[in-house]
Design a protein around this motif. Structure first.
Motif, mmCIF file in Angstrom:
data_model
loop_
_atom_site.group_PDB
_atom_site.id
_atom_site.type_symbol
_atom_site.label_atom_id
_atom_site.label_comp_id
_atom_site.label_asym_id
_atom_site.label_seq_id
_atom_site.Cartn_x
_atom_site.Cartn_y
_atom_site.Cartn_z
ATOM 1 N N SER A 201 0.955 3.531 2.944
ATOM 2 C CA SER A 201 1.765 2.580 3.544
ATOM 3 C C SER A 201 2.941 2.376 2.632
ATOM 4 O O SER A 201 3.227 2.681 1.536
ATOM 5 C CB SER A 201 1.011 1.537 3.552
ATOM 6 O OG SER A 201 0.515 0.861 2.300
ATOM 7 N N ARG A 202 3.833 1.623 3.424
ATOM 8 C CA ARG A 202 4.931 1.065 2.719
ATOM 9 C C ARG A 202 4.495 -0.044 1.789
ATOM 10 O O ARG A 202 3.442 -0.454 2.020
ATOM 11 C CB ARG A 202 6.101 0.430 3.641
ATOM 12 C CG ARG A 202 7.174 1.329 4.169
ATOM 13 C CD ARG A 202 8.054 0.374 5.317
ATOM 14 N NE ARG A 202 7.302 -0.312 6.178
ATOM 15 C CZ ARG A 202 7.319 -1.555 6.391
ATOM 16 N NH1 ARG A 202 7.668 -2.387 5.481
ATOM 17 N NH2 ARG A 202 6.666 -2.103 7.453
ATOM 18 N N GLY B 90 1.557 0.693 -0.438
ATOM 19 C CA GLY B 90 1.987 1.897 -1.519
ATOM 20 C C GLY B 90 0.746 2.082 -2.414
ATOM 21 O O GLY B 90 -0.500 2.232 -1.967
ATOM 22 N N HIS C 172 11.785 -6.114 7.693
ATOM 23 C CA HIS C 172 10.935 -5.018 7.276
ATOM 24 C C HIS C 172 9.619 -5.404 6.200
ATOM 25 O O HIS C 172 8.785 -4.521 5.850
ATOM 26 C CB HIS C 172 11.284 -3.487 6.880
ATOM 27 C CG HIS C 172 12.447 -3.186 7.991
ATOM 28 N ND1 HIS C 172 12.075 -2.679 9.069
ATOM 29 C CD2 HIS C 172 13.880 -3.531 7.808
ATOM 30 C CE1 HIS C 172 13.396 -2.489 9.664
ATOM 31 N NE2 HIS C 172 14.167 -3.056 9.153
ATOM 32 N N ASP D 232 3.262 2.301 9.315
ATOM 33 C CA ASP D 232 2.993 2.626 8.063
ATOM 34 C C ASP D 232 3.005 1.314 7.282
ATOM 35 O O ASP D 232 3.196 1.119 5.933
ATOM 36 C CB ASP D 232 3.933 3.492 7.615
ATOM 37 C CG ASP D 232 5.622 2.963 7.320
ATOM 38 O OD1 ASP D 232 5.635 1.841 7.983
ATOM 39 O OD2 ASP D 232 6.540 3.638 6.864
#
Ligand code: SF4
Length: 373
Positions: A17-18, A29, A179, A205
């Motif tokens: 993931s982000r 992350g 985001h 994500d």
């Protein structure tokens, strides 16, 4: 992936993931899976709310959420944020003004659904406030409050409707070039939650906030959460978790950590391995474990302790723990240190002695960690 790669049957491959920031806590992350809880005091009662936030943080909460239902709560939030040792998430429903006020008050994250706060102008204002104040956003889809058009389309709350709702909210943020968001798709039904989370995990994500909503009381809610969250975490889904219990927030944090500890995803404090006890026990295992749990609550360093009633399983379990005690005959048992039988100890002195041994081991581990930095 967890640190268990020497034993591949324990590996968990986390979904990629982000990463976003919730205050100073990274979420997503390769960041550790963050544990959250939520206060249940009146937000306007700043002293009570701060005390609850502090207790939750002391128990290990990385992030705490606070409800902001009215303007007075927004004002109180400012003081709560100032006093809090961990980032505060402001829980907002529908009122775009509260969102702006919370961002201005220093909330690290807003739990708000951009599709539910009115026209585009209002959405833009909230997003601007979040951006201006380094505030991330959690989109919180809930099976119990799905949008009317989705209920009409799908007939009832279902995984597809929840994913679609989540993606609609995400699109609004992305259209506004925002985001720094994470998402949850909660339901009180374990099957519905698990399916919705799998769907959203494939569709985006964004970091995922896991939770089984309205899970119930301490025992039933813990079981429901362990099954629902445990299953998803095992699949590698989830970047932050909140266990929802009709209980003290500190209990939610403890249960959250136990779920993560069981899967080897996080380690904190003493992991006690104990037997259920039976007629063979050489001492009162249940009472001893209850006392030790209480007396070792202050230890934050990850380590393991085995408390086993007799030699049937005691030596074997002690092999894999930092400190161990196995019941024997004639009112005494064997103390194990680093997996090896070390010395005998009487049952009467055993609890104080084990606490001492664990504290000593924790101090050693802390010193070694400091030296390695
Ligand atoms: S380890 Fe010994 S005391 Fe504990 S449950 Fe097994 S047989 Fe009973």
């Amino acid at each position: 992936m967890s640190l268990n790669h020497v034993r591949p049957w324990r590996d968990i491959y986390r979904r990629k993931s982000r990463q976003i920031m919730v205050g100073n806590v990274p979420v997503g992350g390769d960041a550790p899976i963050a544990v959250q809880t939520m206060t249940n005091t009146l937000t306007t009662d700043v002293a009570a709310t701060v005390a609850q936030v502090q207790a939750a943080a002391e128990a290990g909460a990385d992030i705490v959420r606070v409800s902001v239902p009215d303007e007075a709560s927004s004002k109180a939030l400012k003081e709560i944020v100032r006093e809090s040792p961990v980032p505060i998430v402001a829980d907002i429903h529908f009122h775009y003004r509260r969102g702006i006020e919370a961002a201005e008050a220093g909330a690290a994250c807003l739990r708000i659904n951009p599709g539910n706060i009115g026209d585009e102008k209002r959405v833009k204002e909230v997003i601007k406030a979040a951006r201006d104040h380094n505030c991330s956003i959690r989109i919180g889809v809930n099976a119990g409050s799905l949008e009317k058009h989705l209920l009409e389309k799908y007939g009832e709350p279902c995984p597809e409707a929840m994913v679609e709702s989540g993606l609609e909210h995400i699109r609004i943020l992305q259209d506004n070039d925002f985001h720094e968001f994470k998402i949850s798709v909660k339901a009180s039904d374990v099957f519905l939650s698990a399916a919705a989370y799998q769907g959203i995990a494939e569709a985006t994500d964004a970091p995922i906030h896991l939770g089984i909503t309205e899970a119930g009381g301490l025992v039933s809610g813990t079981i429901k959460s362990a099954i629902g969250l445990g299953n998803l975490l095992w699949m590698g889904i989830g970047d932050t978790i909140r266990v929802s219990l009709s209980a003290d927030p500190v209990e939610e944090v403890k249960v959250g950590f136990e779920i993560l500890k069981s899967l080897g995803l996080r380690h904190r404090g003493v992991n006690i391995i104990s037997c259920p006890s039976c007629a063979r026990q050489g001492f009162d295992v249940i009472k001893t474990v209850e006392t030790l749990e209480r007396r070792l609550e202050h230890i934050k360093t990850p380590m393991s302790l085995s408390i086993i009633g007799c030699v049937v399983n005691g030596p074997g379990e002690a092999l894999m723990t930092d400190v161990g005690f196995t019941g024997g005959g004639a009112g005494s048992g064997m103390v194990y240190l680093a997996g090896k039988a070390s010395h005998k100890m009487s049952n009467e002195q055993m609890i104080d002695h084990i606490v001492e041994q664990v504290e000593k081991k924790a101090a050693e581990l802390e010193a070694a960690a400091e030296a390695a930095e």
